[in-house]
Design an enzyme around this catalytic site. Structure first.
Site, short mmCIF file in Angstrom:
data_model
loop_
_atom_site.label_atom_id
_atom_site.label_comp_id
_atom_site.label_asym_id
_atom_site.label_seq_id
_atom_site.Cartn_x
_atom_site.Cartn_y
_atom_site.Cartn_z
N ARG A 44 0.84 -1.21 0.00
CA ARG A 44 0.00 0.00 0.00
C ARG A 44 0.87 1.26 0.00
NH1 ARG A 44 -4.50 0.78 4.62
NH2 ARG A 44 -2.63 1.17 5.88
N ARG A 103 9.49 26.81 -0.18
CA ARG A 103 8.05 26.63 -0.36
C ARG A 103 7.59 27.08 -1.74
NH1 ARG A 103 3.08 28.96 0.06
NH2 ARG A 103 1.45 27.57 0.83
N HIS A 152 4.33 25.53 -4.57
CA HIS A 152 3.36 24.44 -4.72
C HIS A 152 3.85 23.33 -5.65
CE1 HIS A 152 0.80 27.29 -2.68
NE2 HIS A 152 -0.20 26.41 -2.64
N LYS A 182 -3.24 7.27 1.35
CA LYS A 182 -3.09 7.49 2.79
C LYS A 182 -2.12 8.66 3.01
CE LYS A 182 -2.57 4.53 6.90
NZ LYS A 182 -3.77 4.97 7.60
N GLU A 204 -16.77 5.37 5.87
CA GLU A 204 -15.82 4.75 6.80
C GLU A 204 -15.70 5.66 8.01
OE1 GLU A 204 -11.71 4.69 5.43
OE2 GLU A 204 -12.01 6.52 4.28
N LEU A 240 -10.38 4.54 2.47
CA LEU A 240 -9.03 3.98 2.52
C LEU A 240 -9.16 2.46 2.48
CD1 LEU A 240 -5.97 4.81 3.03
CD2 LEU A 240 -6.36 3.69 5.21
N1 PDD Z 1 -5.83 4.65 10.26
N2 PDD Z 1 -9.84 4.48 7.18
C1 PDD Z 1 -9.07 5.53 7.54
C2 PDD Z 1 -9.52 6.90 7.16
C3 PDD Z 1 -7.88 5.31 8.25
O1 PDD Z 1 -7.10 6.36 8.58
C4 PDD Z 1 -7.50 3.99 8.60
C5 PDD Z 1 -6.22 3.70 9.33
C6 PDD Z 1 -8.35 2.93 8.22
C7 PDD Z 1 -8.00 1.50 8.53
O2 PDD Z 1 -6.88 1.09 7.78
P1 PDD Z 1 -5.90 -0.06 8.32
O3 PDD Z 1 -6.76 -1.27 8.51
O4 PDD Z 1 -4.93 -0.23 7.22
O5 PDD Z 1 -5.30 0.43 9.60
C8 PDD Z 1 -9.49 3.21 7.51
C9 PDD Z 1 -4.56 4.51 10.91
C10 PDD Z 1 -4.54 3.39 11.89
C11 PDD Z 1 -4.16 5.86 11.52
O6 PDD Z 1 -4.31 6.85 10.81
O7 PDD Z 1 -3.70 5.90 12.65
#
Ligand code: PDD
Length: 287
Positions: free
Chosen positions: A52, A100, A102, A148, A180, A204
């Site tokens: 990922r 800085r 963009h 992410k 989510e 995500l």
């Molecule tokens: N967060 N959705 C979002 C928006 C997230 O930030 C996360 C993870 C998940 C779950 O993903 P995973 O199973 O890969 O942890 C879903 C992490 C833990 C964080 O930001 O701390």
């Protein structure tokens, strides 16, 4: 033992671990990250997290000079140096340090930092009995939340709204669809079917989500990856959430209304058995 962090190849005491003030992660949120669980000193689902991370770097055109092998070695070194057998490891890659502007800087190396913090996973087993509560918030994030990135302001505000309401998590709702949580994936159970939002650009793709789908299907349980509405969630038999830091937790109230009978249900218990057995299989960890 002092807390130690990794910054661009060096392991340093936390107090001395820093990036330049013009790091693009700070100025633009121009960075991606991963959070992995460490149990019994071993990293859970390390390979999927790496995959990922590489995909996210590719989506944003950020290059990371270190290859998977040495990166794994450095992560393990940092975990060992911190001496916690139960922890989370945080890894962040920004587009680098530059004046800085963009537009992307020219040949600037990316910045890689890693931190490790002790984490009590056994609490998640205790919470299986009590369950947790969620509130709902409007999903006002950008259109590529499958990447992410550290640009988490909407998630931060949603999580704080949950905290202020005495809830564990905020479920993000777009139109009438539950997408989510602010840092977790969202699930419901209806008539024995397990339902979660499909991957794509609106959620995500959680590693815990993917692992649970594999485990559930291997156990002949039915998983539907489809959008579900808030009304469906409110009339579901059971609900739960998943993430690295909360591998599976029952959601017993949504905006104050009980889900099902307001207690942990049989499907969540079954799934929790599968999830924690997989943790034990991979890491040898047991509460
Ligand atoms: N967060 N959705 C979002 C928006 C997230 O930030 C996360 C993870 C998940 C779950 O993903 P995973 O199973 O890969 O942890 C879903 C992490 C833990 C964080 O930001 O701390």
């Amino acid at each position: 033992m002092p807390q130690l962090a990794y910054v661009n190849g060096r392991i340093l005491p936390h107090a001395d671990a820093s990036l330049h003030v013009e790091d693009r992660g700070t100025q633009f949120g121009d960075a991606v990250y991963e959070v992995c669980a460490v149990m019994n000193g071993r990293i859970l689902d390390w390979q999927p997290h790496l995959v990922r991370l590489r995909r996210n770097l590719g989506e944003l055109g950020i290059s990371l000079a270190i290859a998977d092998g040495p990166l794994s070695l450095q992560a393990r070194r940092l975990i060992a140096a911190n001496g916690h057998s139960e922890a989370i490891i945080y890894m962040q890659v920004s587009r680098g340090t530059a004046r800085r502007d963009h537009g992307f800087p020219g040949a600037t190396p990316s910045n890689l930092v890693m931190t490790v913090r002790r984490f009590d996973f056994a609490q998640r087993l205790r919470q299986l009995d009590t369950g947790i509560t969620v509130i709902t918030q409007r999903d006002n994030r950008w259109g590529r939340v499958d990447i992410k990135t550290t640009g988490l302001l909407p998630n931060v505000l949603a999580k704080q709204a949950a905290k202020d309401a005495g809830a564990f998590e905020a479920w993000l709702v777009a139109g009438d669809t539950v997408r989510e949580g602010s840092s977790t994936n969202a699930w419901i159970v209806k008539d024995g079917r397990i339902i979660t939002h499909p991957t794509g650009t609106a959620i995500l793709p959680g590693i815990a989500r993917d692992s649970l789908i594999t485990l559930a299907r291997a156990a002949q349980l039915v998983v539907d990856e489809r959008p579900f509405t808030l009304a469906e969630a409110l009339s579901a038999d059971e609900a739960f959430l998943t993430s690295t830091t909360a591998p599976i937790l029952p959601v017993v109230r949504i905006d104050g209304a009980p889900v099902g009978n307001g207690r942990t249900g049989p499907v969540v218990r079954r799934l929790a058995d599968l999830v924690w057995a997989e943790v034990a299989r991979q890491t040898g960890w047991r509460a």
